[in-house]
Design an enzyme around this catalytic site. Structure first.
Site, mmCIF file in Angstrom:
data_model
loop_
_atom_site.group_PDB
_atom_site.id
_atom_site.type_symbol
_atom_site.label_atom_id
_atom_site.label_comp_id
_atom_site.label_asym_id
_atom_site.label_seq_id
_atom_site.Cartn_x
_atom_site.Cartn_y
_atom_site.Cartn_z
ATOM 1 N N ARG A 126 1.082 -0.635 -7.594
ATOM 2 C CA ARG A 126 0.303 0.677 -8.518
ATOM 3 C C ARG A 126 -0.616 0.046 -9.194
ATOM 4 O O ARG A 126 -0.883 -1.023 -9.484
ATOM 5 C CB ARG A 126 1.602 1.160 -9.223
ATOM 6 C CG ARG A 126 2.885 1.571 -8.645
ATOM 7 C CD ARG A 126 4.049 1.756 -9.410
ATOM 8 N NE ARG A 126 5.180 2.287 -8.882
ATOM 9 C CZ ARG A 126 6.156 1.455 -8.525
ATOM 10 N NH1 ARG A 126 6.236 0.313 -8.721
ATOM 11 N NH2 ARG A 126 7.315 2.105 -7.915
ATOM 12 N N LYS A 151 7.525 -0.420 -12.541
ATOM 13 C CA LYS A 151 7.970 0.676 -12.741
ATOM 14 C C LYS A 151 9.731 0.552 -13.005
ATOM 15 O O LYS A 151 10.291 -0.110 -12.098
ATOM 16 C CB LYS A 151 7.804 1.698 -11.868
ATOM 17 C CG LYS A 151 8.249 2.944 -12.168
ATOM 18 C CD LYS A 151 7.541 4.127 -11.006
ATOM 19 C CE LYS A 151 8.047 5.641 -11.605
ATOM 20 N NZ LYS A 151 7.524 6.470 -10.491
ATOM 21 N N HIS A 257 -3.995 5.910 -5.984
ATOM 22 C CA HIS A 257 -2.630 5.365 -5.228
ATOM 23 C C HIS A 257 -2.510 5.713 -3.834
ATOM 24 O O HIS A 257 -1.316 5.310 -3.034
ATOM 25 C CB HIS A 257 -1.634 6.521 -6.267
ATOM 26 C CG HIS A 257 -0.417 6.050 -6.117
ATOM 27 N ND1 HIS A 257 0.232 4.792 -6.894
ATOM 28 C CD2 HIS A 257 0.849 6.626 -5.443
ATOM 29 C CE1 HIS A 257 1.395 4.737 -6.691
ATOM 30 N NE2 HIS A 257 1.960 6.039 -5.807
ATOM 31 N N ARG A 260 -1.739 2.565 -1.885
ATOM 32 C CA ARG A 260 -0.229 2.058 -1.945
ATOM 33 C C ARG A 260 0.306 2.715 -0.730
ATOM 34 O O ARG A 260 1.399 2.268 -0.059
ATOM 35 C CB ARG A 260 0.097 2.275 -3.341
ATOM 36 C CG ARG A 260 1.984 2.023 -3.344
ATOM 37 C CD ARG A 260 2.300 1.923 -4.941
ATOM 38 N NE ARG A 260 3.613 2.405 -5.058
ATOM 39 C CZ ARG A 260 4.553 1.312 -5.274
ATOM 40 N NH1 ARG A 260 4.162 0.157 -5.028
ATOM 41 N NH2 ARG A 260 5.993 1.750 -5.262
ATOM 42 N N HIS A 283 10.946 0.146 -4.584
ATOM 43 C CA HIS A 283 11.648 1.451 -4.900
ATOM 44 C C HIS A 283 13.207 1.087 -5.090
ATOM 45 O O HIS A 283 13.926 0.225 -4.368
ATOM 46 C CB HIS A 283 11.557 2.328 -3.648
ATOM 47 C CG HIS A 283 10.168 2.820 -3.289
ATOM 48 N ND1 HIS A 283 9.646 3.229 -1.963
ATOM 49 C CD2 HIS A 283 9.149 3.000 -4.022
ATOM 50 C CE1 HIS A 283 8.578 3.624 -2.226
ATOM 51 N NE2 HIS A 283 8.017 3.568 -3.566
ATOM 52 N N TYR A 292 7.662 7.677 3.879
ATOM 53 C CA TYR A 292 6.464 7.310 4.718
ATOM 54 C C TYR A 292 6.831 7.576 6.380
ATOM 55 O O TYR A 292 5.708 7.404 6.983
ATOM 56 C CB TYR A 292 6.303 5.811 4.389
ATOM 57 C CG TYR A 292 5.822 5.688 2.967
ATOM 58 C CD1 TYR A 292 4.689 6.335 2.610
ATOM 59 C CD2 TYR A 292 6.764 5.255 1.975
ATOM 60 C CE1 TYR A 292 4.106 6.374 1.215
ATOM 61 C CE2 TYR A 292 6.197 4.992 0.767
ATOM 62 C CZ TYR A 292 5.074 5.458 0.375
ATOM 63 O OH TYR A 292 4.730 5.359 -0.953
#
Length: 308
Positions: A126, A151, A257, A260, A283, A292
């Site tokens: 990120r 995150k 972004h 990524r 994640h 994805y």
């Protein structure tokens, strides 16, 4: 409100965002006393945002989160509006660049900002994870990178491209000059995460904690008021990338972004399993990574169009 946010270790960005929404809510209610606010006031404010201001679902939910945080943690009151008024977010596919498009964009960039963009694509970072990198997070021999307090305040490891080792060594040399300059000028050490500054008072003046991408000049820390050297400002890279996308002639609405997203999609196309990609991206839920699979290839289901 500030004390409650910092007690629960919310980030500076969250703090600024929540305070901004609280000010807007206060103005909307025309300075109504907190004790007199009712559930209908919150619903009216959210309706105002959706109907009059035409904000997105995520923005509306962010405003609700800020208000609920204020009542729950500052006024010690529970508002009964949570699930009833939350806007449903629209599912969107991520913007993904092809490999050829990625390298066309890189060809329009140079210097430190090009290296940062390459790191974001090559490691799946990120934007703020790239900016917050410290010297000790790089393992150039092991070809890996450690992201700390990403995150969700989680740490993880990801791959470091071999092709960037030489450029990173050069960048570390530039960072070392700024580090030595700060030490000669006896400036305060760089900011440390949470309570480490009290636990290790001198760590901020040590090389391993220094930024990989330090800013050219010093600035004032908005939380402590101390003037020190920070990392590069995020908008600098965002502007450089936007110009590069335009110069490369891409019609896609690609932000930084998107690199990524491209990292994850290209790994999937190369045959890596979804769990590996989930770990590299950091994640929490594999469902987030599964998005994805919808953009990883033209013919994932093996379906041939009747027109073809």
């Amino acid at each position: 409100m500030v004390k409650s946010l910092r007690l629960l270790h919310r980030s500076l960005k969250t703090e600024q965002s929540y305070l901004g929404w609280l000010r807007r809510f206060y103005l909307f209610l025309q300075a109504k006393e907190p004790e007199a606010i009712e559930d209908t006031d919150v619903r009216n404010f959210l309706s105002h945002l959706a109907v009059d201001r035409n904000v997105s679902a995520s923005t509306q939910n962010q405003a609700l989160n800020a208000i609920l945080f204020f009542f729950r943690n500052v006024l010690d009151r529970e508002m009964q509006v949570g699930a009833a008024v939350r806007a449903r977010r629209t599912a969107r596919l991520p913007v993904v660049l092809t490999r050829e498009e990625v390298f066309r964009v890189f060809s329009k960039m140079d210097g430190t900002y090009k290296l940062m963009a390459q790191l974001i694509y090559g490691c799946g970072l990120r934007l703020r994870e790239c900016l917050h990198l410290r010297i000790k997070d790089l393992d150039l021999e092991g070809k890996c990178l450690t992201i700390r307090s990403g995150k969700g305040n989680k740490d993880r490891m990801t791959v470091l491209p071999e092709s960037l080792v030489g450029d990173l060594q050069e960048q570390l040399g530039l960072a070392r000059k700024k580090f030595e300059q700060d030490r000669r000028n006896n400036l305060p050490g760089i900011a440390l995460p949470e309570g480490l500054g009290r636990k290790y008072p001198n760590a901020g003046t040590e090389w391993p904690w220094f930024w990989v991408f330090p800013a050219e000049s010093q600035s004032t820390d908005p939380q402590t008021g101390i003037t020190r050297r920070h990392h590069l400002f995020p908008s600098n890279l965002q502007k450089k990338f936007k110009k590069a996308v335009s110069a490369a002639g891409l019609a896609k609405p690609a932000t930084i972004h998107a690199l990524r997203h491209s990292f994850a999609t290209h790994l999937l196309q190369n045959g890596y399993d979804i769990r590996t990609i989930q770990d590299l991206l950091g994640h929490k839920d594999v469902k987030t990574t599964m998005i994805y699979t919808h953009v990883a290839g033209r013919n994932l289901l093996g379906v041939r169009s009747p027109l073809d």
